[in-house]
Design an enzyme around this catalytic site. Structure first.
Site, PDB file in Angstrom:
ATOM      1  N   ASP A  13       0.720  -1.208  -0.208  1.00 50.85           N
ATOM      2  CA  ASP A  13      -0.122  -0.114  -0.132  1.00 50.85           C
ATOM      3  C   ASP A  13       0.799   1.360  -0.147  1.00 50.85           C
ATOM      4  OD1 ASP A  13      -2.573   1.335  -0.081  1.00 50.85           O
ATOM      5  OD2 ASP A  13      -2.664   1.304   2.270  1.00 50.85           O
ATOM      6  N   HIS A  30       1.967   3.309  -9.262  1.00 51.30           N
ATOM      7  CA  HIS A  30       1.744   2.169  -9.452  1.00 51.30           C
ATOM      8  C   HIS A  30       2.779   1.665 -10.517  1.00 51.30           C
ATOM      9  CE1 HIS A  30      -2.085   2.517  -7.452  1.00 51.30           C
ATOM     10  NE2 HIS A  30      -2.681   3.105  -8.449  1.00 51.30           N
ATOM     11  N   LEU A 124      10.718 -20.247  -5.297  1.00 49.51           N
ATOM     12  CA  LEU A 124       9.706 -19.280  -4.648  1.00 49.51           C
ATOM     13  C   LEU A 124       8.403 -19.473  -5.156  1.00 49.51           C
ATOM     14  CD1 LEU A 124       9.222 -16.953  -2.593  1.00 49.51           C
ATOM     15  CD2 LEU A 124       9.259 -15.503  -4.513  1.00 49.51           C
TER      16      LEU A 124
HETATM   17  C1  IPE Z   1      -5.331  -2.792   0.087  1.00 49.14           C
HETATM   18  O1  IPE Z   1      -5.050  -1.451  -0.254  1.00 49.14           O
HETATM   19  C2  IPE Z   1      -5.282  -3.340  -1.228  1.00 49.14           C
HETATM   20  C3  IPE Z   1      -4.102  -3.437  -1.901  1.00 49.14           C
HETATM   21  C4  IPE Z   1      -2.831  -3.041  -1.431  1.00 49.14           C
HETATM   22  C5  IPE Z   1      -4.141  -4.187  -3.208  1.00 49.14           C
HETATM   23  P1  IPE Z   1      -6.124  -0.292  -0.119  1.00 49.14           P
HETATM   24  O2  IPE Z   1      -5.540   1.138  -0.340  1.00 49.14           O
HETATM   25  O3  IPE Z   1      -7.154  -0.578  -1.397  1.00 49.14           O
HETATM   26  O4  IPE Z   1      -6.770  -0.257   1.243  1.00 49.14           O
HETATM   27  P2  IPE Z   1      -7.861   0.764   2.094  1.00 49.14           P
HETATM   28  O5  IPE Z   1      -8.836   1.120   0.994  1.00 49.14           O
HETATM   29  O6  IPE Z   1      -6.869   1.868   2.447  1.00 49.14           O
HETATM   30  O7  IPE Z   1      -8.200   0.130   3.142  1.00 49.14           O
HETATM   31  C1  IPE Z   2      -1.706   0.292  -3.466  1.00 51.86           C
HETATM   32  O1  IPE Z   2      -1.569   1.470  -3.420  1.00 51.86           O
HETATM   33  C2  IPE Z   2      -2.118  -0.427  -4.778  1.00 51.86           C
HETATM   34  C3  IPE Z   2      -3.627  -0.736  -4.883  1.00 51.86           C
HETATM   35  C4  IPE Z   2      -4.426  -0.639  -3.787  1.00 51.86           C
HETATM   36  C5  IPE Z   2      -4.007  -1.252  -6.099  1.00 51.86           C
HETATM   37  P1  IPE Z   2      -2.620   2.605  -3.178  1.00 51.86           P
HETATM   38  O2  IPE Z   2      -3.191   3.030  -4.488  1.00 51.86           O
HETATM   39  O3  IPE Z   2      -3.687   2.253  -2.383  1.00 51.86           O
HETATM   40  O4  IPE Z   2      -1.733   4.049  -2.525  1.00 51.86           O
HETATM   41  P2  IPE Z   2      -2.434   4.894  -1.619  1.00 51.86           P
HETATM   42  O5  IPE Z   2      -3.067   4.147  -0.360  1.00 51.86           O
HETATM   43  O6  IPE Z   2      -3.900   5.712  -2.165  1.00 51.86           O
HETATM   44  O7  IPE Z   2      -1.397   5.696  -1.218  1.00 51.86           O
HETATM   45 MG    MG Z   3      -4.119   2.294  -0.471  1.00 56.95          MG
END
Ligand code: IPE
Ligand code: IPE
Ligand code: MG
Length: 238
Positions: A13, A30, A124
């Site tokens: 995240d 991303h 892995l």
């Molecule tokens: C969790 O991250 C899902 C992934 C990393 C794929 P999110 O950014 O979607 O989670 P929330 O919404 O902050 O809980």
């Molecule tokens: C995690 O990073 C990737 C996915 C959930 C696909 P985020 O896109 O949630 O990044 P933040 O949380 O907005 O910084």
């Molecule tokens: Mg996120």
């Protein structure tokens, strides 16, 4: 390091905030996230981790703006196709959890190809959670169990933790859970499996999660005593 985890599960995240801090579009975050994942896979191999499960797209991520969802799907297909040769060369075995049936054919084809290509590899185990949700997985295991149970007109007593576990998308229990990006929550990842997993949370955004940060998480794990409900004395005597 002794006592290393065999199975590591990661909520990757913080891509969006990483990009925002740099004045870049979320897409750049991303993309940088893919590089961090490549590094994490390589370091997992180096550290002798047996299984790495990563959360790529949650069943709740469909609620994001359409263009971000489309971009995530596109990036996923491209990354999987681009990395497949190298992963295969590194003896990585790829598998996928979550409902992929709703994704475009191109994604399903890439997933099938990656699974087939690497199925005989013995290094892995890389498990990719995509359109995965822990609650859905539990519901689906219940349905499978119920279907088998009705067919065999079994007794309720035949339903065991083991017969349930076997019907989950992921029947294994991670030793170490890592979440980057500063949030201290599970976000519907591996609800059943994490019951006794060691948790590690870091404020580092996923694109900045490098081998040094990974080692910090591993070191934290190595220094812990897993008691599974017993006393420390009992665990030491074992
Ligand atoms: C969790 O991250 C899902 C992934 C990393 C794929 P999110 O950014 O979607 O989670 P929330 O919404 O902050 O809980
Ligand atoms: C995690 O990073 C990737 C996915 C959930 C696909 P985020 O896109 O949630 O990044 P933040 O949380 O907005 O910084
Ligand atoms: Mg996120």
């Amino acid at each position: 390091m002794n006592n290393m985890p065999e199975h590591v599960a990661i909520v990757m995240d913080g891509n969006g905030r990483w990009a925002k801090n740099r004045g870049l579009p979320r897409a750049a975050g991303h993309k940088a996230g893919i590089d961090a994942l490549r590094g994490t896979v390589e370091h997992s191999i180096y550290r002798g981790i047996k299984t790495l499960t990563v959360y790529v797209f949650s069943s709740e991520n469909w609620q994001r703006p359409d263009d971000e969802v489309a971009l995530l799907i596109e990036l996923f297909i491209a990354a999987l196709n681009d990395e497949l040769d190298e992963l295969d060369k590194n003896n990585v075995r790829l598998s996928f959890i979550g409902d992929i049936s709703v994704f475009p054919d191109a994604l399903q084809a890439s997933v099938a190809r990656a699974g087939r290509r690497t199925s005989a590899n013995s290094g892995l185990n890389l498990i990719i959670a995509i359109n995965y949700g822990g609650r859905r997985e539990i519901m689906s295991a219940c349905k499978k169990l119920f279907a088998a149970w009705s067919k065999e007109s079994g007794s309720v007593d035949d339903i065991s933790e083991e017969s349930f576990r076997k019907r989950l998308d992921l029947p294994d229990y991670p030793d170490l859970f890592i979440r980057t990006g500063g949030e201290v929550r599970i976000s519907n990842f591996l609800l059943w499996q994490l019951a006794y997993t060691e948790m590690y949370f870091t404020d580092v955004y996923w694109p900045d999660f490098n081998t040094l940060e990974y080692d910090k998480a591993l070191e934290s794990y190595v220094g812990r005593q897993r008691r599974f409900g017993r006393t420390s004395e009992q665990v030491r005597e074992k």
